[in-house]
Design a protein around this motif. Structure first.
Motif, mmCIF file in Angstrom:
data_model
loop_
_atom_site.group_PDB
_atom_site.id
_atom_site.type_symbol
_atom_site.label_atom_id
_atom_site.label_comp_id
_atom_site.label_asym_id
_atom_site.label_seq_id
_atom_site.Cartn_x
_atom_site.Cartn_y
_atom_site.Cartn_z
ATOM 1 N N LEU A 103 -11.167 21.692 -34.263
ATOM 2 C CA LEU A 103 -10.857 21.032 -35.525
ATOM 3 C C LEU A 103 -10.805 22.052 -36.659
ATOM 4 C CD1 LEU A 103 -13.070 17.863 -35.049
ATOM 5 C CD2 LEU A 103 -10.658 18.173 -34.508
ATOM 6 N N ASP A 104 -11.593 23.095 -36.568
ATOM 7 C CA ASP A 104 -11.571 24.208 -37.521
ATOM 8 C C ASP A 104 -11.030 25.410 -36.763
ATOM 9 O OD1 ASP A 104 -12.997 22.638 -39.466
ATOM 10 O OD2 ASP A 104 -14.803 23.010 -38.282
ATOM 11 N N LYS A 105 -10.203 26.204 -37.398
ATOM 12 C CA LYS A 105 -9.619 27.345 -36.700
ATOM 13 C C LYS A 105 -9.756 28.630 -37.526
ATOM 14 C CE LYS A 105 -6.307 24.374 -34.384
ATOM 15 N NZ LYS A 105 -6.313 23.141 -35.120
ATOM 16 N N PRO A 106 -10.980 29.073 -37.774
ATOM 17 C CA PRO A 106 -11.134 30.319 -38.527
ATOM 18 C C PRO A 106 -10.788 31.524 -37.662
ATOM 19 C CG PRO A 106 -13.260 29.565 -37.760
ATOM 20 C CD PRO A 106 -12.256 28.498 -37.391
ATOM 21 N N ALA A 107 -10.280 32.567 -38.286
ATOM 22 C CA ALA A 107 -9.973 33.788 -37.543
ATOM 23 C C ALA A 107 -11.273 34.401 -37.031
ATOM 24 C CB ALA A 107 -9.240 34.770 -38.445
ATOM 25 N N GLY A 108 -11.222 34.966 -35.837
ATOM 26 C CA GLY A 108 -12.399 35.633 -35.288
ATOM 27 C C GLY A 108 -12.410 35.599 -33.776
ATOM 28 N N ARG A 149 -16.437 22.783 -34.729
ATOM 29 C CA ARG A 149 -16.226 21.379 -34.362
ATOM 30 C C ARG A 149 -15.040 21.303 -33.413
ATOM 31 N NH1 ARG A 149 -14.848 17.866 -38.670
ATOM 32 N NH2 ARG A 149 -13.498 19.534 -39.359
ATOM 33 N N PHE A 150 -15.131 20.417 -32.409
ATOM 34 C CA PHE A 150 -14.046 20.274 -31.444
ATOM 35 C C PHE A 150 -14.001 18.862 -30.895
ATOM 36 C CE2 PHE A 150 -17.713 21.254 -28.895
ATOM 37 C CZ PHE A 150 -17.559 20.479 -27.751
ATOM 38 N N GLU A 151 -12.859 18.526 -30.310
ATOM 39 C CA GLU A 151 -12.697 17.289 -29.552
ATOM 40 C C GLU A 151 -12.374 17.691 -28.122
ATOM 41 O OE1 GLU A 151 -9.596 15.164 -31.544
ATOM 42 O OE2 GLU A 151 -10.906 14.545 -33.185
#
Length: 76
Positions: free
Chosen positions: A26-31, A10-12
């Protein structure tokens, strides 16, 4: 691990300057991730641009902190 399953983050987005956009995740999972950009006005859809980037996670940050501590000790 390699998979063929593509997931979306998800992003803005907002206009940034004259020819750019600022994307905020909006989400910042490692990868490791990629963004594909194509121009809907182009007749030739083969001109897709792919930009890649990585997000470091807590494990990466801990390893960097340990390396920095070792370097500081070696410098003393």
């Amino acid at each position: 691990m390699k998979t063929n399953k593509l997931e979306r983050l998800r992003f803005e987005a907002s206009k940034y300057g004259e020819r750019s956009y600022l994307l905020t995740l909006l989400d910042k999972p490692a990868g490791e991730f990629g963004i594909t950009v194509s121009n809907p006005n182009l007749i030739d859809e083969k001109q897709t641009i792919v930009a890649t980037f990585a997000i470091e996670g807590p494990a990466d940050e801990a390893a960097e902190a340990a390396e920095a501590a070792e370097a500081a000790e070696a410098a003393e």
